[in-house]
Scaffold this motif. Sequence first.
Motif, PDB file in Angstrom:
ATOM      1  N   TRP A 105       0.803  -1.216   0.000  1.00 48.02           N
ATOM      2  CA  TRP A 105       0.000   0.000   0.000  1.00 48.02           C
ATOM      3  C   TRP A 105       0.833   1.261   0.000  1.00 48.02           C
ATOM      4  O   TRP A 105       0.446   2.270  -0.553  1.00 48.02           O
ATOM      5  N   GLY A 106       2.011   1.252   0.640  1.00 45.57           N
ATOM      6  CA  GLY A 106       2.844   2.447   0.698  1.00 45.57           C
ATOM      7  C   GLY A 106       2.096   3.610   1.344  1.00 45.57           C
ATOM      8  O   GLY A 106       1.179   3.417   2.130  1.00 45.57           O
ATOM      9  N   GLY A 107       2.493   4.819   1.019  1.00 48.27           N
ATOM     10  CA  GLY A 107       1.827   6.005   1.543  1.00 48.27           C
ATOM     11  C   GLY A 107       2.410   6.489   2.853  1.00 48.27           C
ATOM     12  O   GLY A 107       3.515   6.120   3.244  1.00 48.27           O
ATOM     13  N   THR A 108       1.639   7.323   3.527  1.00 48.12           N
ATOM     14  CA  THR A 108       2.093   7.929   4.771  1.00 48.12           C
ATOM     15  C   THR A 108       1.033   7.805   5.848  1.00 48.12           C
ATOM     16  O   THR A 108      -0.164   7.749   5.565  1.00 48.12           O
ATOM     17  N   ALA A 109       1.478   7.796   7.086  1.00 50.54           N
ATOM     18  CA  ALA A 109       0.572   7.770   8.230  1.00 50.54           C
ATOM     19  C   ALA A 109      -0.049   9.159   8.408  1.00 50.54           C
ATOM     20  O   ALA A 109       0.511  10.157   7.944  1.00 50.54           O
ATOM     21  N   PRO A 110      -1.195   9.230   9.092  1.00 46.23           N
ATOM     22  CA  PRO A 110      -1.771  10.544   9.384  1.00 46.23           C
ATOM     23  C   PRO A 110      -0.782  11.389  10.189  1.00 46.23           C
ATOM     24  O   PRO A 110       0.055  10.853  10.914  1.00 46.23           O
ATOM     25  N   GLU A 111      -0.888  12.705  10.038  1.00 47.99           N
ATOM     26  CA  GLU A 111       0.000  13.608  10.753  1.00 47.99           C
ATOM     27  C   GLU A 111      -0.797  14.487  11.705  1.00 47.99           C
ATOM     28  O   GLU A 111      -1.922  14.894  11.392  1.00 47.99           O
ATOM     29  N   SER A 112      -0.197  14.784  12.859  1.00 44.45           N
ATOM     30  CA  SER A 112      -0.823  15.668  13.840  1.00 44.45           C
ATOM     31  C   SER A 112       0.262  16.424  14.596  1.00 44.45           C
ATOM     32  O   SER A 112       1.435  16.077  14.525  1.00 44.45           O
ATOM     33  N   VAL A 113      -0.171  17.446  15.301  1.00 42.77           N
ATOM     34  CA  VAL A 113       0.730  18.230  16.134  1.00 42.77           C
ATOM     35  C   VAL A 113       0.194  18.180  17.562  1.00 42.77           C
ATOM     36  O   VAL A 113      -1.000  18.414  17.793  1.00 42.77           O
ATOM     37  N   ILE A 143      -2.291   6.634   0.643  1.00 39.39           N
ATOM     38  CA  ILE A 143      -1.741   5.417   0.057  1.00 39.39           C
ATOM     39  C   ILE A 143      -0.899   5.817  -1.156  1.00 39.39           C
ATOM     40  O   ILE A 143      -1.149   6.853  -1.779  1.00 39.39           O
ATOM     41  N   ALA A 144       0.104   5.027  -1.450  1.00 34.04           N
ATOM     42  CA  ALA A 144       0.935   5.185  -2.649  1.00 34.04           C
ATOM     43  C   ALA A 144       1.364   3.775  -3.048  1.00 34.04           C
ATOM     44  O   ALA A 144       2.477   3.347  -2.751  1.00 34.04           O
ATOM     45  N   PRO A 145       0.424   3.016  -3.655  1.00 34.23           N
ATOM     46  CA  PRO A 145       0.728   1.613  -3.957  1.00 34.23           C
ATOM     47  C   PRO A 145       2.022   1.432  -4.742  1.00 34.23           C
ATOM     48  O   PRO A 145       2.325   2.182  -5.669  1.00 34.23           O
ATOM     49  N   LYS A 146       2.784   0.406  -4.329  1.00 32.95           N
ATOM     50  CA  LYS A 146       4.027   0.036  -4.999  1.00 32.95           C
ATOM     51  C   LYS A 146       3.915  -1.425  -5.427  1.00 32.95           C
ATOM     52  O   LYS A 146       3.392  -2.245  -4.676  1.00 32.95           O
ATOM     53  N   PHE A 147       4.430  -1.718  -6.612  1.00 30.97           N
ATOM     54  CA  PHE A 147       4.388  -3.085  -7.112  1.00 30.97           C
ATOM     55  C   PHE A 147       5.415  -3.240  -8.215  1.00 30.97           C
ATOM     56  O   PHE A 147       5.918  -2.254  -8.753  1.00 30.97           O
ATOM     57  N   ASN A 148       5.719  -4.482  -8.545  1.00 33.00           N
ATOM     58  CA  ASN A 148       6.637  -4.788  -9.641  1.00 33.00           C
ATOM     59  C   ASN A 148       5.875  -5.504 -10.745  1.00 33.00           C
ATOM     60  O   ASN A 148       5.267  -6.551 -10.506  1.00 33.00           O
ATOM     61  N   MET A 149       5.906  -4.944 -11.949  1.00 26.20           N
ATOM     62  CA  MET A 149       5.279  -5.574 -13.101  1.00 26.20           C
ATOM     63  C   MET A 149       6.360  -6.390 -13.810  1.00 26.20           C
ATOM     64  O   MET A 149       7.436  -5.862 -14.113  1.00 26.20           O
ATOM     65  N   ILE A 150       6.095  -7.689 -14.023  1.00 22.22           N
ATOM     66  CA  ILE A 150       7.128  -8.583 -14.559  1.00 22.22           C
ATOM     67  C   ILE A 150       6.859  -9.083 -15.979  1.00 22.22           C
ATOM     68  O   ILE A 150       7.690  -9.765 -16.554  1.00 22.22           O
TER      69      ILE A 150
END
Length: 160
Positions: free
Chosen positions: A30-38, A60-67
Motif C-alpha cells: 500500500w505504501g503512503g504515509t501515516a496521518p500527521e498531527s501536532v 496510500i501510494a501503492p508500490k508493485f513490480n510488473m514482470i
Amino acid sequence: MNKKDFLYGLSKMSFNNKEVGYIEKDSFEWGGTAPESVDVEAEQVPDAPVLVLAQKNGTIAPKFNMIQLNYANLADMLGGVATETSWKAPTELVQLSGPCTIDTPSGKRISIPNAMLLSNLDGKLTLTEVSKVACTLKVMKPADGSAPYEILDIPVDGGE
C-alpha cells in the motif's frame, strides 16, 4: 463471516484503462504515509498533550513490480514507443497519469480515479530471476473534489 469481510489478493489491475501485465508475487504494498498531527503541550501538564491538532489524513501510494515485459506493457508503464519487435525508451519527461482499478479475489475493487505512475526498469538480468518494472502510484485528488480512492464491491457482471 464471508470473504467480503476481508481485503486480500490481486486478481486484475488496470491503469489508464489498460490491463497491467503480471504483478510479481508478494510485491504489492500500500505504501503512503501515516496521518500527521501536532501535539500541543502545556508546562502544567507534563504527562500528555492538552490538545492534538490533526494536520493531514493518511495516504496510500501503492508500490508493485510488473514482470510481464512485452513491448506494449513497457510502453504502458514507462512511456516511450512500442512496436511488435521493439521498445524505445522515452526521449522526454514522462508523466503517465489516469485512473487505476484493482480487483481482488475477495470481491472488492479499489478504485483510484486520479493517479500518477512513477516507474523504472529494475531487478536483475540473470538466469535465476526476471527483470521488472518497479512502479509507484501517486494518488492525487480528483479534479471534481471527490475521494482520492474508494473500496467497493465488484459489480456482479464484473463491469467497470
